[in-house]
Design an enzyme around this catalytic site. Sequence first.
Site, PDB file in Angstrom:
ATOM      1  N   ASP A 146      41.818 -20.872  20.704  1.00 16.01           N
ATOM      2  CA  ASP A 146      41.152 -21.874  21.537  1.00 16.01           C
ATOM      3  C   ASP A 146      42.047 -22.200  22.733  1.00 16.01           C
ATOM      4  O   ASP A 146      43.268 -22.326  22.579  1.00 16.01           O
ATOM      5  CB  ASP A 146      40.986 -23.221  20.793  1.00 16.01           C
ATOM      6  CG  ASP A 146      40.071 -23.129  19.598  1.00 16.01           C
ATOM      7  OD1 ASP A 146      39.387 -22.097  19.462  1.00 16.01           O
ATOM      8  OD2 ASP A 146      40.046 -24.095  18.801  1.00 16.01           O
ATOM      9  N   ILE A 147      41.426 -22.363  23.896  1.00 18.35           N
ATOM     10  CA  ILE A 147      42.202 -22.748  25.084  1.00 18.35           C
ATOM     11  C   ILE A 147      42.866 -24.102  24.841  1.00 18.35           C
ATOM     12  O   ILE A 147      44.031 -24.321  25.167  1.00 18.35           O
ATOM     13  CB  ILE A 147      41.273 -22.852  26.316  1.00 18.35           C
ATOM     14  CG1 ILE A 147      40.740 -21.476  26.671  1.00 18.35           C
ATOM     15  CG2 ILE A 147      42.003 -23.477  27.503  1.00 18.35           C
ATOM     16  CD1 ILE A 147      39.787 -21.472  27.836  1.00 18.35           C
ATOM     17  N   THR A 187      39.993  -7.926   4.975  1.00 16.92           N
ATOM     18  CA  THR A 187      41.239  -8.536   5.463  1.00 16.92           C
ATOM     19  C   THR A 187      41.361  -8.484   6.994  1.00 16.92           C
ATOM     20  O   THR A 187      42.280  -9.051   7.555  1.00 16.92           O
ATOM     21  CB  THR A 187      42.477  -7.834   4.864  1.00 16.92           C
ATOM     22  OG1 THR A 187      42.505  -6.492   5.341  1.00 16.92           O
ATOM     23  CG2 THR A 187      42.456  -7.834   3.359  1.00 16.92           C
ATOM     24  N   LYS A 188      40.436  -7.778   7.633  1.00 17.79           N
ATOM     25  CA  LYS A 188      40.572  -7.583   9.086  1.00 17.79           C
ATOM     26  C   LYS A 188      40.627  -8.894   9.877  1.00 17.79           C
ATOM     27  O   LYS A 188      41.492  -9.052  10.754  1.00 17.79           O
ATOM     28  CB  LYS A 188      39.443  -6.676   9.595  1.00 17.79           C
ATOM     29  CG  LYS A 188      39.599  -6.245  11.039  1.00 17.79           C
ATOM     30  CD  LYS A 188      40.708  -5.226  11.252  1.00 17.79           C
ATOM     31  CE  LYS A 188      40.195  -3.814  11.033  1.00 17.79           C
ATOM     32  NZ  LYS A 188      41.231  -2.849  10.725  1.00 17.79           N
ATOM     33  N   PRO A 189      39.713  -9.875   9.590  1.00 12.05           N
ATOM     34  CA  PRO A 189      39.795 -11.122  10.377  1.00 12.05           C
ATOM     35  C   PRO A 189      41.172 -11.772  10.263  1.00 12.05           C
ATOM     36  O   PRO A 189      41.687 -12.304  11.251  1.00 12.05           O
ATOM     37  CB  PRO A 189      38.722 -12.019   9.747  1.00 12.05           C
ATOM     38  CG  PRO A 189      37.777 -11.085   9.067  1.00 12.05           C
ATOM     39  CD  PRO A 189      38.596  -9.909   8.622  1.00 12.05           C
ATOM     40  N   THR A 190      41.779 -11.690   9.091  1.00 10.73           N
ATOM     41  CA  THR A 190      43.118 -12.266   8.905  1.00 10.73           C
ATOM     42  C   THR A 190      44.144 -11.505   9.750  1.00 10.73           C
ATOM     43  O   THR A 190      44.967 -12.104  10.444  1.00 10.73           O
ATOM     44  CB  THR A 190      43.501 -12.239   7.419  1.00 10.73           C
ATOM     45  OG1 THR A 190      42.573 -13.056   6.728  1.00 10.73           O
ATOM     46  CG2 THR A 190      44.911 -12.734   7.164  1.00 10.73           C
ATOM     47  N   GLN A 191      44.049 -10.184   9.708  1.00 13.35           N
ATOM     48  CA  GLN A 191      44.983  -9.379  10.520  1.00 13.35           C
ATOM     49  C   GLN A 191      44.876  -9.755  11.989  1.00 13.35           C
ATOM     50  O   GLN A 191      45.865  -9.895  12.698  1.00 13.35           O
ATOM     51  CB  GLN A 191      44.654  -7.894  10.369  1.00 13.35           C
ATOM     52  CG  GLN A 191      44.863  -7.343   8.968  1.00 13.35           C
ATOM     53  CD  GLN A 191      44.474  -5.864   8.913  1.00 13.35           C
ATOM     54  OE1 GLN A 191      44.713  -5.102   9.846  1.00 13.35           O
ATOM     55  NE2 GLN A 191      43.846  -5.463   7.822  1.00 13.35           N
ATOM     56  N   LYS A 222      48.074  -5.371   0.776  1.00 15.74           N
ATOM     57  CA  LYS A 222      47.542  -4.931   2.063  1.00 15.74           C
ATOM     58  C   LYS A 222      47.784  -5.999   3.141  1.00 15.74           C
ATOM     59  O   LYS A 222      48.274  -5.704   4.237  1.00 15.74           O
ATOM     60  CB  LYS A 222      46.048  -4.661   1.904  1.00 15.74           C
ATOM     61  CG  LYS A 222      45.398  -4.067   3.121  1.00 15.74           C
ATOM     62  CD  LYS A 222      43.993  -3.607   2.803  1.00 15.74           C
ATOM     63  CE  LYS A 222      43.281  -3.195   4.092  1.00 15.74           C
ATOM     64  NZ  LYS A 222      41.869  -2.965   3.844  1.00 15.74           N
ATOM     65  N   CYS A 380      31.216 -54.376   6.010  1.00 17.11           N
ATOM     66  CA  CYS A 380      31.250 -54.663   7.442  1.00 17.11           C
ATOM     67  C   CYS A 380      29.839 -54.974   7.947  1.00 17.11           C
ATOM     68  O   CYS A 380      29.320 -56.038   7.657  1.00 17.11           O
ATOM     69  CB  CYS A 380      31.923 -53.510   8.184  1.00 17.11           C
ATOM     70  SG  CYS A 380      32.641 -54.053   9.740  1.00 17.11           S
ATOM     71  N   HIS A 517      36.837 -52.878   5.645  1.00 21.21           N
ATOM     72  CA  HIS A 517      36.462 -51.577   5.069  1.00 21.21           C
ATOM     73  C   HIS A 517      37.379 -51.242   3.890  1.00 21.21           C
ATOM     74  O   HIS A 517      38.424 -50.607   4.084  1.00 21.21           O
ATOM     75  CB  HIS A 517      36.590 -50.481   6.130  1.00 21.21           C
ATOM     76  CG  HIS A 517      35.556 -50.556   7.199  1.00 21.21           C
ATOM     77  ND1 HIS A 517      34.348 -49.907   7.108  1.00 21.21           N
ATOM     78  CD2 HIS A 517      35.541 -51.218   8.374  1.00 21.21           C
ATOM     79  CE1 HIS A 517      33.626 -50.163   8.188  1.00 21.21           C
ATOM     80  NE2 HIS A 517      34.329 -50.962   8.969  1.00 21.21           N
ATOM     81  N   GLU A 519      37.091 -49.056   1.744  1.00 20.36           N
ATOM     82  CA  GLU A 519      37.158 -47.608   1.468  1.00 20.36           C
ATOM     83  C   GLU A 519      38.390 -46.944   2.072  1.00 20.36           C
ATOM     84  O   GLU A 519      38.816 -45.891   1.600  1.00 20.36           O
ATOM     85  CB  GLU A 519      35.873 -46.903   1.940  1.00 20.36           C
ATOM     86  CG  GLU A 519      35.654 -46.816   3.459  1.00 20.36           C
ATOM     87  CD  GLU A 519      34.929 -48.023   4.048  1.00 20.36           C
ATOM     88  OE1 GLU A 519      35.008 -49.117   3.442  1.00 20.36           O
ATOM     89  OE2 GLU A 519      34.308 -47.883   5.113  1.00 20.36           O
TER      90      GLU A 519
HETATM   91  N1  GLN Z   1      28.773 -53.430  14.491  1.00 20.23           N
HETATM   92  C1  GLN Z   1      29.415 -54.427  13.712  1.00 20.23           C
HETATM   93  C2  GLN Z   1      30.531 -55.115  14.482  1.00 20.23           C
HETATM   94  O1  GLN Z   1      30.999 -54.620  15.473  1.00 20.23           O
HETATM   95  C3  GLN Z   1      29.933 -53.838  12.408  1.00 20.23           C
HETATM   96  C4  GLN Z   1      30.966 -52.782  12.595  1.00 20.23           C
HETATM   97  C5  GLN Z   1      31.200 -51.963  11.358  1.00 20.23           C
HETATM   98  O2  GLN Z   1      30.380 -51.937  10.445  1.00 20.23           O
HETATM   99  N2  GLN Z   1      32.309 -51.251  11.299  1.00 20.23           N
HETATM  100  O3  GLN Z   1      30.968 -56.168  14.094  1.00 20.23           O
END
Ligand code: GLN
Length: 548
Positions: A146-147, A187-191, A222, A380, A517, A519
């Site tokens: 990639d450039i 194996t060619k793409p790897t080579q 190989k 959120c 959040h 998560e």
């Molecule tokens: N859009 C909402 C805000 O800005 C919630 C943002 C989000 O869920 N991350 O407060």
Amino acid sequence: MKKFIIVCGGVVSSLGKGIATASLGKLLESRGYKITIQKIDPYINIDPGTMSPYQHGEVYVTSDGAETDLDIGHYERFTHAKLTRKNNFTTGQVYQSVIMKERRGEYLGKTVQVVPHITDEIKRRIHAVSEGNDITLVEIGGTIGDIESLPFIEAARQLRYDVGRENILYILLTLVPYIAVAGEIKTKPTQRSVKELQSLGIKPDILLCRTEKKLTDEIKDKISLFCNVEKEAVITALDAKNIYDVPLKLHKEGIDEVVVKKLRLERKGKFDATLWQQLTERMNNPITDVKIALVGKYMGLKESYKSLVEAIRHAAANLGAKAEISWIEAEDITKPETIKELKSVNGIIIPGGFGTRGIEEKIKAAEFARKSKTPMLGICLGMQCAVIEFARNVLGHKNANSTEFDPRTDYPIIDLATDWTDKNGNKVHRTAKDNKGGTMRLGEYLCKIKPGTMAATAYVNVHPVYERHRHRYEFETKKTGEFEAHGLKVSGVSADGSLVEIVELAGHPFYVGCQFHPEFQSSLEKPHPLFISFIRKSLQNKNAARRI
Ligand code: GLN
């Protein structure tokens, strides 16, 4: 001596470079080394914060509030490394630094060029993140050839001369396809990719060969011969059903041993990944299942909900269950088949998001969860929808809304908090006219939990509670009186007490909304307490439904 591992990808994109890098980080950590992982993204945006989730997948947020590539999420979920904004940078950031330096006159009249000025800035950023670590893994985004990624590859090449041959190694992740009609592995793409990398001055030390069939000895011979890499450094990276299996699969293939030898690493005790092994076994042999609806609006690209899906999986695995995710397109919420699907799930998640599309439907989903007593976790935007729903349907403020969606609403229950205190104790003043980029409440903030609440039960072993934010709009505590009186309780607030961080519904098995959040802080080895509580309640909901 600090050591560096550069990981780049050949042949095609989407080979799982992020997972491979995170897995190697995990293995080296399990051998006792202190590691960090950095991702370089070759696009011109300063960060992915302003990109559509359709372009880029999830925007991951670090504890210090950087909006980063989702690979940073993989690194944090696989390892114990604490990552910050230094762990992800883009072409845009590199050029911005160099141009600002040029404007300040710091190049003393020189012509500013890609080599050495851009490459020096890239190396400066790699060195900066390596401080205090035994091993720094650097993943270069994009594919060889990639450039866009050329200056990064060039900087990685130069790094060998700065740090010394024995202190750096280069890994190329490549594809070794199986051609079913011919019944052969090619194996060619790897080579070709190795040649391409060599033409840029880098000889790979390890080839990580992504393949659906285990590489035979013959194939390894190989590849080794044609690519000029020792046979023991030709590693099979077999497709894995479960990403969390990748570290131990690679360990079996001997990758960490090869790294230790090639980097001449001093041995630091025994390899120990016992907990990881136990958890992946539990994940692969669930004793029960749980069905969770995710009511979102970026359904065309599931990567937009990466951390969320992983957090659900972590909690489920720790509770011995397999989570099945039912992807619900918010805008379909009133369709009979969608309602039927919602009725069949054990728990509902309303995730974060931006913009008006799908809002009314998410509000309907919150209403459904509230009335049907289905466990619900609103994150959120999901929390904001739950608050708006409650204001409209329980408190009777028919036009209640967030000013994000209706700036002229007569009941702006979710609004820009114009004055609040940020995590450094600075008074922040914000207006609706502020720029979109970089004006959010971002990163880790203290959340004060109220005793005797569902939140307090969930966080019983965590003190103090810090959670990561990414939003502009808020539910302010000065507006919560009527809500509390009718059962929507505030169970978490910001450090200065002015902003609502968690709400929960009294008398509901689990109806929790959080402004942050959770998560982003979940990992397999340390599932997030709110997800644990939510999945536990969803499992109870499932069992209760069975008994009826
Ligand atoms: N859009 C909402 C805000 O800005 C919630 C943002 C989000 O869920 N991350 O407060």
